[in-house]
Design a protein around this motif. Structure first.
Motif, PDB file in Angstrom:
ATOM      1  N   MET A   1     -13.460   9.038  -6.164  1.00 40.35           N
ATOM      2  CA  MET A   1     -11.973   9.391  -7.748  1.00 40.35           C
ATOM      3  C   MET A   1     -11.795   8.733  -8.303  1.00 40.35           C
ATOM      4  N   PRO A   2     -11.787   7.959  -9.495  1.00 41.00           N
ATOM      5  CA  PRO A   2     -11.678   6.869  -9.927  1.00 41.00           C
ATOM      6  C   PRO A   2     -10.257   6.378 -10.551  1.00 41.00           C
ATOM      7  N   ASN A   3     -10.097   7.668 -11.306  1.00 42.16           N
ATOM      8  CA  ASN A   3      -9.058   7.892 -12.090  1.00 42.16           C
ATOM      9  C   ASN A   3      -7.295   8.007 -11.211  1.00 42.16           C
ATOM     10  N   GLU A   4      -7.848   8.346  -9.897  1.00 32.72           N
ATOM     11  CA  GLU A   4      -6.273   8.305  -8.829  1.00 32.72           C
ATOM     12  C   GLU A   4      -5.619   7.027  -8.445  1.00 32.72           C
ATOM     13  N   GLU A   5      -4.369   7.174  -8.921  1.00 33.96           N
ATOM     14  CA  GLU A   5      -3.831   6.443  -8.820  1.00 33.96           C
ATOM     15  C   GLU A   5      -2.989   5.658  -7.305  1.00 33.96           C
ATOM     16  N   THR A   6      -2.965   4.274  -7.153  1.00 33.32           N
ATOM     17  CA  THR A   6      -2.730   3.984  -5.583  1.00 33.32           C
ATOM     18  C   THR A   6      -1.475   4.675  -5.036  1.00 33.32           C
ATOM     19  N   GLY A   7      -1.493   4.324  -3.971  1.00 30.58           N
ATOM     20  CA  GLY A   7      -0.109   5.078  -3.854  1.00 30.58           C
ATOM     21  C   GLY A   7       0.795   3.437  -3.472  1.00 30.58           C
ATOM     22  N   ARG A   8       1.676   3.505  -2.919  1.00 32.10           N
ATOM     23  CA  ARG A   8       3.337   2.256  -2.749  1.00 32.10           C
ATOM     24  C   ARG A   8       3.061   3.242  -1.536  1.00 32.10           C
ATOM     25  N   LEU A   9       3.829   1.826  -0.719  1.00 31.73           N
ATOM     26  CA  LEU A   9       4.107   2.203   0.658  1.00 31.73           C
ATOM     27  C   LEU A   9       6.074   1.620   0.311  1.00 31.73           C
ATOM     28  N   VAL A  10       6.828   2.546   0.964  1.00 37.71           N
ATOM     29  CA  VAL A  10       8.450   2.662   0.305  1.00 37.71           C
ATOM     30  C   VAL A  10       9.414   2.308   1.595  1.00 37.71           C
ATOM     31  N   THR A  11       9.490   0.945   1.779  1.00 35.86           N
ATOM     32  CA  THR A  11      10.341   0.965   3.264  1.00 35.86           C
ATOM     33  C   THR A  11      11.873   2.045   3.249  1.00 35.86           C
ATOM     34  N   VAL A  12      11.848   2.560   4.010  1.00 33.30           N
ATOM     35  CA  VAL A  12      13.438   3.279   4.170  1.00 33.30           C
ATOM     36  C   VAL A  12      14.343   3.269   5.215  1.00 33.30           C
ATOM     37  N   LYS A  13      15.326   2.910   5.417  1.00 34.87           N
ATOM     38  CA  LYS A  13      16.495   1.950   6.336  1.00 34.87           C
ATOM     39  C   LYS A  13      17.876   2.995   5.621  1.00 34.87           C
ATOM     40  N   THR A  14      17.331   4.262   6.847  1.00 32.46           N
ATOM     41  CA  THR A  14      18.744   4.981   7.485  1.00 32.46           C
ATOM     42  C   THR A  14      19.438   4.207   7.813  1.00 32.46           C
ATOM     43  N   LYS A  15      20.483   4.437   8.287  1.00 34.42           N
ATOM     44  CA  LYS A  15      22.497   4.427   8.922  1.00 34.42           C
ATOM     45  C   LYS A  15      21.287   4.394  10.000  1.00 34.42           C
ATOM     46  N   PHE A  16      20.725   4.739  11.125  1.00 30.55           N
ATOM     47  CA  PHE A  16      20.352   4.923  12.381  1.00 30.55           C
ATOM     48  C   PHE A  16      19.870   3.640  12.441  1.00 30.55           C
ATOM     49  N   HIS A  17      18.782   3.223  12.059  1.00 35.86           N
ATOM     50  CA  HIS A  17      17.505   1.610  11.958  1.00 35.86           C
ATOM     51  C   HIS A  17      18.629   0.932  11.850  1.00 35.86           C
TER      52      HIS A  17
END
Length: 167
Positions: A1-17
């Motif tokens: 599938m050539p037209n698909e965008e690649t995903g990007r990783l997002v780091t989520v930092k919670t209060k617990f973390h």
């Protein structure tokens, strides 16, 4: 599938973390140890309250006098409830029989003899030794059966007028 965008990783930092990784933060084993200490302290407090209710109840039953039956009912109910909370099933059952008997004395005017009161005192002392924390009361069936018969005998002495008045 050539037209698909690649995903990007997002780091989520919670209060617990943030709390877990900060210097001085507590890890899972530390939290478990803290919880175990809190439970042990609570268990010790409940056991202390049980002993505080059983001791005067046993003293009352050993020196039986009907004038104190109301206070004995309170101690027996407290013992029954706290022992149930602590998982001390034999003590719960013995205190329940003791409460039923004392309740019949107070409410229905039943007569409990000195020897019968001593039987309840002995049963409470035995059950307080905490030999039965599990749910298997089968080894203690003869004791509980005898207490049931004794309780029924005392309740059977209730005066008809007091029973009618209580209803």
């Amino acid at each position: 599938m050539p037209n698909e965008e690649t995903g990007r990783l997002v780091t989520v930092k919670t209060k617990f973390h943030r709390e877990a990784v900060r210097p001085g933060g507590i890890n899972r084993s530390g939290a478990n140890m803290s919880a175990d200490r809190s439970i042990a302290a609570l268990r010790a407090e409940v056991d202390s309250q049980i002993a505080g209710a059983v001791a005067p109840l046993v003293a009352l039953l050993r020196n039986w006098g009907e004038g104190d039956a109301v206070k004995g009912c309170e101690w027996a109910a407290l013992t029954r409830d706290l022992a149930g909370l602590a998982g001390r099933h034999l003590l719960t059952e013995v205190a329940m029989h003791c409460f039923d008997c004392l309740d019949a004395v107070v409410i229905d005017g039943a007569e409990m003899r000195v020897e019968e009161a001593a039987c309840y005192a002995d049963a409470l002392v035995f059950a307080e030794q905490d030999m039965c924390r599990g749910c298997d009361l089968q080894p203690y069936a003869p004791l509980l059966g005898d207490l049931d018969k004794l309780t029924s005998r005392v309740i059977g002495r209730a005066t008809p007028a007091a029973v009618a008045e209580a209803r």
